[in-house]
Design a protein around this motif. Structure first.
Motif, PDB file in Angstrom:
ATOM      1  N   PRO A   1       0.999  -0.908  -0.048  1.00  0.00           N
ATOM      2  CA  PRO A   1       0.097  -0.123  -0.311  1.00  0.00           C
ATOM      3  C   PRO A   1       0.962   1.048   0.010  1.00  0.00           C
ATOM      4  CG  PRO A   1       0.510  -0.843   2.009  1.00  0.00           C
ATOM      5  CD  PRO A   1       0.878  -1.697   1.829  1.00  0.00           C
ATOM      6  N   PRO A   2       0.244   2.556  -0.445  1.00  0.00           N
ATOM      7  CA  PRO A   2       1.000   3.695  -0.135  1.00  0.00           C
ATOM      8  C   PRO A   2       1.322   3.808   0.894  1.00  0.00           C
ATOM      9  CG  PRO A   2      -0.678   3.884  -1.456  1.00  0.00           C
ATOM     10  CD  PRO A   2      -1.366   2.377  -1.187  1.00  0.00           C
ATOM     11  N   ILE A   3       2.145   3.840   1.273  1.00  0.00           N
ATOM     12  CA  ILE A   3       3.120   4.894   2.433  1.00  0.00           C
ATOM     13  C   ILE A   3       4.945   5.786   2.419  1.00  0.00           C
ATOM     14  CG2 ILE A   3       3.794   4.112   4.999  1.00  0.00           C
ATOM     15  CD1 ILE A   3       2.283   1.873   5.312  1.00  0.00           C
ATOM     16  N   ALA A   4       4.450   7.227   3.083  1.00  0.00           N
ATOM     17  CA  ALA A   4       5.445   8.054   3.089  1.00  0.00           C
ATOM     18  C   ALA A   4       6.345   7.179   3.814  1.00  0.00           C
ATOM     19  CB  ALA A   4       4.599   9.265   2.415  1.00  0.00           C
ATOM     20  N   ASN A   5       7.316   7.816   3.791  1.00  0.00           N
ATOM     21  CA  ASN A   5       8.533   8.679   4.805  1.00  0.00           C
ATOM     22  C   ASN A   5       8.794   7.236   5.097  1.00  0.00           C
ATOM     23  OD1 ASN A   5       8.877  11.164   3.717  1.00  0.00           O
ATOM     24  ND2 ASN A   5       6.160  11.739   5.022  1.00  0.00           N
ATOM     25  N   VAL A   6       8.553   6.042   4.944  1.00  0.00           N
ATOM     26  CA  VAL A   6       9.485   4.518   5.175  1.00  0.00           C
ATOM     27  C   VAL A   6      10.416   5.399   6.068  1.00  0.00           C
ATOM     28  CG1 VAL A   6       9.144   1.996   5.373  1.00  0.00           C
ATOM     29  CG2 VAL A   6       7.377   4.065   4.388  1.00  0.00           C
ATOM     30  N   ASP A   7      10.457   4.936   7.371  1.00  0.00           N
ATOM     31  CA  ASP A   7      12.119   4.519   8.109  1.00  0.00           C
ATOM     32  C   ASP A   7      12.478   2.859   7.838  1.00  0.00           C
ATOM     33  OD1 ASP A   7      12.781   7.155   8.988  1.00  0.00           O
ATOM     34  OD2 ASP A   7      10.685   7.744   9.412  1.00  0.00           O
ATOM     35  N   ARG A   8      11.461   1.999   8.139  1.00  0.00           N
ATOM     36  CA  ARG A   8      12.478   0.901   8.740  1.00  0.00           C
ATOM     37  C   ARG A   8      11.346  -0.441   7.994  1.00  0.00           C
ATOM     38  NH1 ARG A   8      11.522   2.153  13.240  1.00  0.00           N
ATOM     39  NH2 ARG A   8      13.459   3.347  13.268  1.00  0.00           N
ATOM     40  N   VAL A   9      12.063  -1.395   7.936  1.00  0.00           N
ATOM     41  CA  VAL A   9      10.262  -2.094   7.285  1.00  0.00           C
ATOM     42  C   VAL A   9      11.015  -3.626   8.286  1.00  0.00           C
ATOM     43  CG1 VAL A   9      10.133  -4.476   5.713  1.00  0.00           C
ATOM     44  CG2 VAL A   9      10.673  -2.198   5.042  1.00  0.00           C
ATOM     45  N   VAL A  10      10.390  -4.178   9.088  1.00  0.00           N
ATOM     46  CA  VAL A  10      10.261  -5.063   9.857  1.00  0.00           C
ATOM     47  C   VAL A  10       9.656  -7.056   9.190  1.00  0.00           C
ATOM     48  CG1 VAL A  10       9.582  -6.798  12.176  1.00  0.00           C
ATOM     49  CG2 VAL A  10      10.120  -4.249  12.193  1.00  0.00           C
ATOM     50  N   ILE A  11      11.038  -7.524   8.230  1.00  0.00           N
ATOM     51  CA  ILE A  11      10.716  -8.598   7.601  1.00  0.00           C
ATOM     52  C   ILE A  11      10.338  -9.955   8.150  1.00  0.00           C
ATOM     53  CG2 ILE A  11      11.233  -9.832   5.166  1.00  0.00           C
ATOM     54  CD1 ILE A  11      12.681  -7.448   4.910  1.00  0.00           C
ATOM     55  N   VAL A  12       8.986 -10.263   8.059  1.00  0.00           N
ATOM     56  CA  VAL A  12       8.432 -11.400   9.002  1.00  0.00           C
ATOM     57  C   VAL A  12       8.662 -12.791   8.260  1.00  0.00           C
ATOM     58  CG1 VAL A  12       6.999 -12.295  10.941  1.00  0.00           C
ATOM     59  CG2 VAL A  12       6.646  -9.520  10.369  1.00  0.00           C
ATOM     60  N   SER A  13       9.416 -13.676   8.705  1.00  0.00           N
ATOM     61  CA  SER A  13       8.875 -15.235   8.012  1.00  0.00           C
ATOM     62  C   SER A  13       8.740 -15.644   9.363  1.00  0.00           C
ATOM     63  CB  SER A  13      10.569 -15.539   7.764  1.00  0.00           C
ATOM     64  OG  SER A  13      11.035 -14.877   7.045  1.00  0.00           O
TER      65      SER A  13
END
Ligand SMILES: Nc1nc2c(ncn2[C@@H]2O[C@H](COP(=O)(O)OP(=O)(O)O)[C@@H](O)[C@H]2O)c(=O)[nH]1
Ligand SMILES: [Mg+2]
Ligand SMILES: [Zn+2]
Length: 293
Positions: A69-81
């Motif tokens: 989805p469109p989200i601006a100004n993202v700093d960090r991504v938690v990649i879940v597995s």
């Protein structure tokens, strides 16, 4: 006054004014409306018109804009597995790591559902943790069920905008609910099966400490080459960057004096990771079976 767009659903814009800890319905003024779209994550300036309305006079320059989805100004991504249920997809994780690093975001790896692992699963988890830790990534084991690892993860998310990404069913919504205390729909259908029905999924940023947390779609497939040139991919495998090959433009394939290949031979670089790299750039090398059996 300054605010942040926490929700964008159709025409509805929600703006949070941190100073007041209060949300308003955001109305873009003519100038803004004509000039630009507004997305969740946008930092805006304007004024409070009445107890429910905030007039948006200006959208601050975005540092990035993620889609779907469109989200601006993202700093960090938690990649879940997960290791089991659903089974671990290392190629998907490797692609997500490369793409988000390319986009300039901090990445954290979370192995969720550790409460539900059998003996084989526990062994597998150790193996993959070692691989990603050696590659230079930050790793967390969590259970949204028992709460294991949640405090450690929370402490990484105190500032900025964080989104959760990963395959569908791994527990992204469950983790966000556990962390923020805000109930999200769990077991929600993947964005893939939804595609076509809804072109834009609504996004909501949930305030957490001094930052915000947002849900992202369940990716079933992401390909690095849809985002970057083939020559760029190697720069986003942090473990490759520790080695200096004879040629600075070495693709680590069949070049003379390739130190990445030497590191693979010595077991300093994981064969699983290198195989992902080759698959991502659609290459094959004859020496692979000899080095990685
Ligand atoms: N055993 C166990 N189940 C979990 C855990 N986290 C999520 N689940 C379950 O996994 C399913 C998918 O969770 P959901 O949060 O919807 O995953 P999402 O698609 O990534 O958002 C749900 O049935 C959850 O109850 C966990 O840590 N342990
Ligand atoms: Mg979900
Ligand atoms: Zn090389």
């Amino acid at each position: 006054m300054e605010g942040i767009v926490t929700e964008r659903a159709g025409q509805k814009i929600t703006v949070l004014i941190p100073e007041e800890s209060k949300e308003y319905r955001g109305i873009p003024l003519g100038k803004v409306r004509k000039k630009e779209k507004i997305f969740a994550g946008d930092y805006v300036e304007g004024r409070v018109v009445d107890s429910q309305t905030f007039a948006i006079e200006k959208v601050k320059e975005r540092k990035n804009l993620l889609i779907r989805p469109p989200i601006a100004n993202v700093d960090r991504v938690v990649i879940v597995s997960t290791i089991q249920n659903p089974p671990f997809q290392n190629y998907l994780l490797d692609n997500l790591l490369v793409v988000y690093d390319f986009l300039g975001l901090e990445t954290l790896i979370v192995f969720n559902k550790v409460d539900a692992l059998d003996e084989t699963g526990k062994e597998e988890l150790k193996k993959w943790e070692d691989i990603y830790r050696n590659a230079g990534h930050k790793i967390f084991r969590t259970s949204a069920q028992t709460g294991e690892g949640i405090e450690e993860l929370k402490n990484e998310l105190s500032e900025g905008i964080t989104i959760f990404a990963g395959a569908s069913g791994v527990g992204k919504s469950s983790l966000i609910s556990k962390i923020t205390g805000v109930e999200l729909k769990v077991g929600e259908v993947s964005s893939k099966t939804e595609r076509g029905k809804h072109t834009t999924r609504e996004v909501r940023l949930i305030p957490f400490r001094n930052g915000f947390i947002g849900d992202a779609p369940g990716f079933s497939r992401v390909e690095a080459l849809n985002f970057m040139e083939k020559e760029e991919v190697r720069n986003h495998f942090p473990e490759f960057l520790r080695y200096e090959c004879k040629f600075s433009d070495c693709m680590h394939l069949n070049e003379d004096g390739c130190q990445v290949r030497e590191a693979l031979k010595k077991g300093e670089i994981s064969c699983e990771r290198f195989k992902s790299y080759l698959k991502m750039i659609h290459e094959y090398v004859d020496w692979l079976n000899e080095v990685c059996s």
